[in-house]
Motif scaffolding. Structure first.
Motif, short mmCIF file in Angstrom:
data_model
loop_
_atom_site.label_atom_id
_atom_site.label_comp_id
_atom_site.label_asym_id
_atom_site.label_seq_id
_atom_site.Cartn_x
_atom_site.Cartn_y
_atom_site.Cartn_z
N ASP A 1 -7.22 1.07 0.58
CA ASP A 1 -5.94 1.03 0.30
C ASP A 1 -5.53 1.18 -1.28
O ASP A 1 -6.33 0.48 -2.01
CB ASP A 1 -5.25 0.02 0.88
N ASN B 1 -4.33 5.81 0.27
CA ASN B 1 -5.68 5.63 0.68
C ASN B 1 -6.74 6.31 -0.44
O ASN B 1 -6.19 7.61 -0.68
CB ASN B 1 -6.24 5.93 1.94
N ALA C 1 0.75 -1.16 -0.02
CA ALA C 1 0.01 0.14 -0.06
C ALA C 1 0.90 1.35 0.06
O ALA C 1 1.62 1.41 0.59
CB ALA C 1 -0.94 0.04 1.19
N ASN D 1 -2.52 0.00 -3.67
CA ASN D 1 -1.22 -0.80 -3.80
C ASN D 1 -0.57 -0.41 -5.14
O ASN D 1 -1.20 -0.07 -6.21
CB ASN D 1 -1.68 -2.19 -3.67
#
Length: 164
Positions: free
Chosen positions: A101, A92, A89, A103
């Motif tokens: 999250d 957000n 991550a 990634n």
């Protein structure tokens, strides 16, 4: 997105048919749920995309992801200089439906963030592949791109995920 995105009944009602004559394929494909998937990008099964321009790769979330999240109201991004790892991550996205999250599809160092998202997080909804990009990364392992999904495989992944 780490959070499994759910398909609404409205998305199921919007399925389109692929029967009949077909025109030449455009530079993008549209899944049966009206999500735009661009050719030339690589995608993750968690709905992030990456565009590799050699020394720098641009990363964001897909049109499919933003469509399921709904209106994006807040975005948290790392600072330039932050190291990111493939699958880890880096920030957000908060929407009216959920916080998820985001990634990184590849490993590297963040060299730029999209500061426009601080004031206008909805750019992710209106332009996920252009104005709504999130970070730019200097890749440390460019071969990681080989493990990601191309547009056809990503479209199939989205259709299968939404069918459940």
């Amino acid at each position: 997105m780490a959070l499994r995105l759910w398909a609404s009944s409205a998305a199921n009602a919007l399925k389109i048919s692929s029967s009949g004559a077909r025109a030449a394929a455009p530079a993008y494909s549209i899944s049966r749920y009206f999500s735009t998937v661009l050719d030339g990008l690589k995608y993750t099964s968690s709905h992030e995309w990456v565009k590799n321009d050699g020394a720098v790769a641009t990363i964001g979330i897909s049109d499919h992801a933003q469509g399921h999240l709904g209106e994006v109201v807040f975005v948290e991004l790392p600072e330039a200089g932050t190291k990111v790892s493939q699958g880890g991550a880096f920030g957000n996205v908060e929407s009216v439906k959920a916080t998820s999250d985001v990634n990184s599809p590849i490993s590297g160092e963040v060299v730029e963030i999209n500061a426009k998202l601080t004031e206008t997080p909805g750019l992710i909804n209106t332009s996920p592949y252009e104005d709504g990009w999130m970070i730019k990364v200097k890749p440390t392992s460019p071969t990681e791109l080989d493990a990601l999904l191309d547009s056809a495989k990503y479209t199939k992944h989205c259709e299968e995920e939404d069918a459940h």
